[in-house]
Design a protein around this motif. Sequence first.
Motif, PDB file in Angstrom:
ATOM      1  N   LEU A  39      -6.405   2.413   2.138  1.00  0.00           N
ATOM      2  CA  LEU A  39      -6.008   2.107   3.513  1.00  0.00           C
ATOM      3  C   LEU A  39      -5.534   0.667   3.642  1.00  0.00           C
ATOM      4  N   ALA A  40      -6.255  -0.259   2.986  1.00  0.00           N
ATOM      5  CA  ALA A  40      -5.881  -1.663   3.060  1.00  0.00           C
ATOM      6  C   ALA A  40      -4.532  -1.896   2.390  1.00  0.00           C
ATOM      7  N   SER A  41      -4.315  -1.245   1.246  1.00  0.00           N
ATOM      8  CA  SER A  41      -3.062  -1.394   0.520  1.00  0.00           C
ATOM      9  C   SER A  41      -1.883  -0.865   1.336  1.00  0.00           C
ATOM     10  N   ALA A  42      -2.048   0.327   1.920  1.00  0.00           N
ATOM     11  CA  ALA A  42      -0.974   0.897   2.730  1.00  0.00           C
ATOM     12  C   ALA A  42      -0.685   0.030   3.951  1.00  0.00           C
ATOM     13  N   SER A  43      -1.746  -0.430   4.622  1.00  0.00           N
ATOM     14  CA  SER A  43      -1.568  -1.267   5.814  1.00  0.00           C
ATOM     15  C   SER A  43      -0.838  -2.556   5.488  1.00  0.00           C
ATOM     16  N   ALA A  44      -1.164  -3.143   4.335  1.00  0.00           N
ATOM     17  CA  ALA A  44      -0.636  -4.464   4.007  1.00  0.00           C
ATOM     18  C   ALA A  44       0.778  -4.428   3.452  1.00  0.00           C
ATOM     19  N   LEU A  45       1.116  -3.409   2.668  1.00  0.00           N
ATOM     20  CA  LEU A  45       2.346  -3.465   1.881  1.00  0.00           C
ATOM     21  C   LEU A  45       3.504  -2.624   2.400  1.00  0.00           C
ATOM     22  N   GLU A  46       3.217  -1.484   3.042  1.00  0.00           N
ATOM     23  CA  GLU A  46       4.297  -0.536   3.288  1.00  0.00           C
ATOM     24  C   GLU A  46       5.322  -1.010   4.310  1.00  0.00           C
ATOM     25  N   ASN A  47       4.979  -2.013   5.115  1.00  0.00           N
ATOM     26  CA  ASN A  47       5.919  -2.505   6.117  1.00  0.00           C
ATOM     27  C   ASN A  47       6.642  -3.788   5.703  1.00  0.00           C
ATOM     28  N   LEU A  48       6.346  -4.277   4.495  1.00  0.00           N
ATOM     29  CA  LEU A  48       6.977  -5.512   4.031  1.00  0.00           C
ATOM     30  C   LEU A  48       8.340  -5.225   3.407  1.00  0.00           C
ATOM     31  N   PRO A  49       9.248  -6.199   3.433  1.00  0.00           N
ATOM     32  CA  PRO A  49      10.533  -6.023   2.750  1.00  0.00           C
ATOM     33  C   PRO A  49      10.326  -5.933   1.244  1.00  0.00           C
ATOM     34  N   VAL A  50      11.228  -5.251   0.565  1.00  0.00           N
ATOM     35  CA  VAL A  50      11.119  -5.021  -0.873  1.00  0.00           C
ATOM     36  C   VAL A  50      10.995  -6.324  -1.640  1.00  0.00           C
ATOM     37  N   GLU A  51      11.689  -7.356  -1.214  1.00  0.00           N
ATOM     38  CA  GLU A  51      11.710  -8.624  -1.949  1.00  0.00           C
ATOM     39  C   GLU A  51      10.345  -9.309  -2.015  1.00  0.00           C
ATOM     40  N   LEU A  52       9.444  -8.968  -1.102  1.00  0.00           N
ATOM     41  CA  LEU A  52       8.150  -9.647  -1.042  1.00  0.00           C
ATOM     42  C   LEU A  52       6.996  -8.786  -1.534  1.00  0.00           C
ATOM     43  N   ARG A  53       7.265  -7.554  -1.912  1.00  0.00           N
ATOM     44  CA  ARG A  53       6.149  -6.658  -2.214  1.00  0.00           C
ATOM     45  C   ARG A  53       5.410  -7.035  -3.489  1.00  0.00           C
ATOM     46  N   GLY A  54       6.123  -7.593  -4.467  1.00  0.00           N
ATOM     47  CA  GLY A  54       5.442  -8.018  -5.687  1.00  0.00           C
ATOM     48  C   GLY A  54       4.490  -9.167  -5.411  1.00  0.00           C
ATOM     49  N   ILE A  55       4.964 -10.192  -4.728  1.00  0.00           N
ATOM     50  CA  ILE A  55       4.121 -11.337  -4.374  1.00  0.00           C
ATOM     51  C   ILE A  55       2.953 -10.881  -3.508  1.00  0.00           C
ATOM     52  N   ALA A  56       3.245 -10.061  -2.505  1.00  0.00           N
ATOM     53  CA  ALA A  56       2.203  -9.590  -1.595  1.00  0.00           C
ATOM     54  C   ALA A  56       1.168  -8.744  -2.328  1.00  0.00           C
ATOM     55  N   SER A  57       1.611  -7.965  -3.314  1.00  0.00           N
ATOM     56  CA  SER A  57       0.680  -7.155  -4.093  1.00  0.00           C
ATOM     57  C   SER A  57      -0.333  -8.030  -4.815  1.00  0.00           C
ATOM     58  N   GLY A  58       0.154  -9.122  -5.432  1.00  0.00           N
ATOM     59  CA  GLY A  58      -0.748 -10.028  -6.127  1.00  0.00           C
ATOM     60  C   GLY A  58      -1.742 -10.686  -5.190  1.00  0.00           C
ATOM     61  N   VAL A  59      -1.265 -11.134  -4.037  1.00  0.00           N
ATOM     62  CA  VAL A  59      -2.156 -11.785  -3.071  1.00  0.00           C
ATOM     63  C   VAL A  59      -3.162 -10.770  -2.516  1.00  0.00           C
TER      64      VAL A  59
END
Length: 394
Positions: free
Chosen positions: A142-162
């Motif tokens: 749930l946390a992963s879906a909430s945090a990542l699915e609405n971000l632009p593609v260019e930031l998903r790698g960085i956001a995944s690490g954080v």
Amino acid sequence: MAPRFLRELIPRREKRAPRSVVAAFKDLTWLQWVQFWSGWLAWTCDAIDFFAVSLTVSLLTKQFNKSTTQITTALTLTLLFRPVGAIIFGILSDRFGRKWPLVVNLLLCCVLELGTGFVNTFPQFLGVRALFGIAMGGIWGLASASALENLPVELRGIASGVLQEGYAVGYLIAAVINLTLVAQHGWRVLFWTGAGISFFAAVVRVFVPESAFFLRAKEQEMARGTNTSQKTKIFIKETKEMLKRHWLLCIYAVLLMTGFNFLSHGSQDLYPTYLETTKGFSAHDATVATIIGNCGAIAGGAIAGSASQYIGRRLTIVIFVLLIGVFIPLWVLPSSFSALSAGAFCIQVGVQGAWGVIPIQLAEMSPPAFRATFPGVAYQIGNVGRMNIVRCCG
């Protein structure tokens, strides 16, 4: 390039004109920011309570007059019940949205953390920890879906690490509480403090709007005139079709997460106990070494997540796994505090660097309608697979 069967099974990502990372950051809305950080906070809360047991093993052995092996049974029970929570809350999230299932999930964690702080017998302790495993199992997907699915593609790698290093931050917070409050007030205060932080995270999520990705899917359903009973039937049908079509992908994801859980739990769960019993560290020094290790974890996750945006997810994982192998001798062979702390830092750079890519890797592998269920269930079943292998080989 991915193996052929994965190229055929992994849903294709949307194509769009590439932007720079800086431009993508500038385009983020306040809603995207708060959705990401609310998911990050939920995952951090989860880690605080799980590692509360790891950090207080020696105190719990005295409290319940049990051996270290018996106390660590609580960790095993928590991990065993996590797939149950991943399935329950993942399905609820994919069916009813990211917001309220996560709120309920966090409140359950809060209640069970409070309960852990009030238990008086060992069977009560094991029972509460098993129930906490169900609540904990739901958080990651749930946390992963909430945090990542609405971000632009260019930031998903960085956001995944954080995002993934919310786990290390939670461990770090638990270690700091253990170093300060627990020394004065006993082990129970660690769980009570964790309960308060989980409650705060639930309140934060209440005020954060629902995921735009989920709302778009819901609007499409309404446009088709689908009612509640039809939605349930359609969801069940889609689940069967997903398993039928993507069964090979499911097996691959579970095996991948089995290996990754060996990395994380094998290097973290009992490392403070190892330093105390094998290396003769005091509880204070073991906790400080743990804090240093988690600083490495945070750094590794951020670096790897950023790197994966440029060199790819798989290559980033391979590089950081190789780093783990290089630093294993420094992690276990020395006897001095400085050397072992350096080893803990370096090993966690590798472990959590590789892990930092996993949230976005699983999200990109997931069938679109199952972005909360698929990652969470794969993660938790992989963890159970790890424990079964350990039990069979041990």
